[in-house]
Design a protein around this motif. Sequence first.
Motif, PDB file in Angstrom:
ATOM      1  N   ALA A  58     -10.031   6.890  -9.154  1.00 46.43           N
ATOM      2  CA  ALA A  58     -10.634   5.809  -8.372  1.00 46.43           C
ATOM      3  C   ALA A  58      -9.572   4.907  -7.755  1.00 46.43           C
ATOM      4  CB  ALA A  58     -11.577   5.000  -9.257  1.00 46.43           C
ATOM      5  N   LEU A  59      -8.523   4.590  -8.525  1.00 43.65           N
ATOM      6  CA  LEU A  59      -7.448   3.755  -7.995  1.00 43.65           C
ATOM      7  C   LEU A  59      -6.724   4.453  -6.850  1.00 43.65           C
ATOM      8  CD1 LEU A  59      -5.883   2.314 -11.280  1.00 43.65           C
ATOM      9  CD2 LEU A  59      -7.227   1.067  -9.581  1.00 43.65           C
ATOM     10  N   LEU A  60      -6.422   5.746  -7.029  1.00 43.88           N
ATOM     11  CA  LEU A  60      -5.724   6.486  -5.988  1.00 43.88           C
ATOM     12  C   LEU A  60      -6.601   6.638  -4.746  1.00 43.88           C
ATOM     13  CD1 LEU A  60      -4.020   9.191  -8.212  1.00 43.88           C
ATOM     14  CD2 LEU A  60      -2.860   7.395  -6.916  1.00 43.88           C
ATOM     15  N   LYS A  61      -7.891   6.805  -4.946  1.00 42.06           N
ATOM     16  CA  LYS A  61      -8.807   6.925  -3.814  1.00 42.06           C
ATOM     17  C   LYS A  61      -8.835   5.633  -2.997  1.00 42.06           C
ATOM     18  CE  LYS A  61     -13.479   8.438  -2.591  1.00 42.06           C
ATOM     19  NZ  LYS A  61     -14.789   8.935  -3.134  1.00 42.06           N
ATOM     20  N   HIS A  84      -6.445   3.769  -2.418  1.00 42.20           N
ATOM     21  CA  HIS A  84      -5.226   3.777  -1.598  1.00 42.20           C
ATOM     22  C   HIS A  84      -5.181   4.959  -0.638  1.00 42.20           C
ATOM     23  CE1 HIS A  84      -3.307   0.451  -3.710  1.00 42.20           C
ATOM     24  NE2 HIS A  84      -3.590   1.028  -4.864  1.00 42.20           N
ATOM     25  N   GLY A  85      -6.234   5.755  -0.607  1.00 39.86           N
ATOM     26  CA  GLY A  85      -6.245   6.918   0.273  1.00 39.86           C
ATOM     27  C   GLY A  85      -5.371   8.048  -0.208  1.00 39.86           C
ATOM     28  N   LEU A  86      -5.096   8.086  -1.520  1.00 40.20           N
ATOM     29  CA  LEU A  86      -4.169   9.072  -2.070  1.00 40.20           C
ATOM     30  C   LEU A  86      -4.862  10.173  -2.867  1.00 40.20           C
ATOM     31  CD1 LEU A  86      -1.341   6.654  -3.242  1.00 40.20           C
ATOM     32  CD2 LEU A  86      -1.401   8.049  -1.174  1.00 40.20           C
ATOM     33  N   ALA A  87      -6.161  10.065  -3.070  1.00 37.73           N
ATOM     34  CA  ALA A  87      -6.933  11.117  -3.748  1.00 37.73           C
ATOM     35  C   ALA A  87      -8.078  11.505  -2.825  1.00 37.73           C
ATOM     36  CB  ALA A  87      -7.463  10.627  -5.084  1.00 37.73           C
ATOM     37  N   ARG A 103       0.834  -1.189   0.000  1.00 42.76           N
ATOM     38  CA  ARG A 103       0.000   0.000   0.000  1.00 42.76           C
ATOM     39  C   ARG A 103       0.876   1.250   0.000  1.00 42.76           C
ATOM     40  NH1 ARG A 103      -5.329   0.811   1.308  1.00 42.76           N
ATOM     41  NH2 ARG A 103      -5.932   2.913   1.944  1.00 42.76           N
ATOM     42  N   PRO A 104       0.686   2.162  -0.993  1.00 40.52           N
ATOM     43  CA  PRO A 104       1.503   3.386  -1.034  1.00 40.52           C
ATOM     44  C   PRO A 104       1.257   4.239   0.204  1.00 40.52           C
ATOM     45  CG  PRO A 104       0.347   3.033  -3.115  1.00 40.52           C
ATOM     46  CD  PRO A 104      -0.246   2.081  -2.114  1.00 40.52           C
ATOM     47  N   PRO A 105       2.242   5.027   0.614  1.00 38.58           N
ATOM     48  CA  PRO A 105       2.067   5.905   1.769  1.00 38.58           C
ATOM     49  C   PRO A 105       1.139   7.068   1.444  1.00 38.58           C
ATOM     50  CG  PRO A 105       4.148   6.376   0.701  1.00 38.58           C
ATOM     51  CD  PRO A 105       3.577   5.173  -0.001  1.00 38.58           C
ATOM     52  N   ARG A 106       0.487   7.608   2.470  1.00 39.39           N
ATOM     53  CA  ARG A 106      -0.352   8.791   2.273  1.00 39.39           C
ATOM     54  C   ARG A 106       0.530  10.015   2.096  1.00 39.39           C
ATOM     55  NH1 ARG A 106      -5.800   8.483   3.928  1.00 39.39           N
ATOM     56  NH2 ARG A 106      -6.399   6.418   4.668  1.00 39.39           N
TER      57      ARG A 106
END
Length: 310
Positions: A217-220, A222-225, A2-5
């Motif tokens: 949608a993909l970034l969301k 991961h909590g990134l958008a 999971r990428p970092p925020r």
Amino acid sequence: MRPPRFEGPVRFVALGDSLTEGVGDPVGDGAWRGWAALLAAGLAEGPAGLAEGPAGLAQGPAEFPEGPVRFTNLAVSGSQTRDVLERQLPAALEMRPDLVSVVVGVNDTLRCTFDIQAVAARLDQMYAALTGQGAVLLTACLPGPGAMLGLPGALAHPLARRQRAVNAVVHALSDRYGAVHLHACEGDWITDRALWSADRLHPAERGHRQLALRFHALLKEHGLATGPAPSPEPEFPVPTRAASLWWLATAGTGWVARRCTDLLPQLLTLAADELRHRARGTSARLDLRASAAVSAALAALSVAEQPDAA
């Protein structure tokens, strides 16, 4: 993985070719916007920061020197993996982006110099350098240009085989470097003519918006958008058929001609080989040969990354 925020203002840098430059999504005065700029506006709450192109020119209708998202588009039409590695990557590394997109490879398949091992090595170098700085990496696999142009099978199949090879490499390296990867080489969006511009190779505004929505949608996930998703509805009027045909007859024809001059002799040879194997019922050998080339390219990277023996 999971990428970092992200913490604080998000620096988003886009690398690539005409797709990321925004060709097909005009915003006036000869400027392009494209999916990356649309995505930038939805990465965080509030207005996106200054959107710059390769020459430092603003792209899109809004400019903000500061903001929760600071976006720079380094993509240049016609770029191959070598161009991105040698010209765009150094500038991106200087900016130390939090989020960086690398979507490139279609132009490599359209050149007589196509070499999947070289493409793999360049992508690996780019991905490693960017993620080595801690950036979250965005990647995508794309449809073959032959099918998009509606070429006859004997011409389209060799190009499709090359694009599948590039996509296989992107898949493998995206997994290796923990990229947020968009599978865009299949689906209804490819056959929906309303999403594509007159040249049939670049998305129209609706198509760019679909790409931005899918990346968002993909970034969301991961909590990134954290900002609003881009609207799927066009902001600008759809170009008239006359305007589209004029663009295709001027700039579009030049784009195709430059690539055909380089590729056409080899493509005709590939087409003859395709027809010969089809007549013999041995077309599967061409697919196996391409798969073996991808495996060899990835294996070469693995060997190169192993530490020297003591």
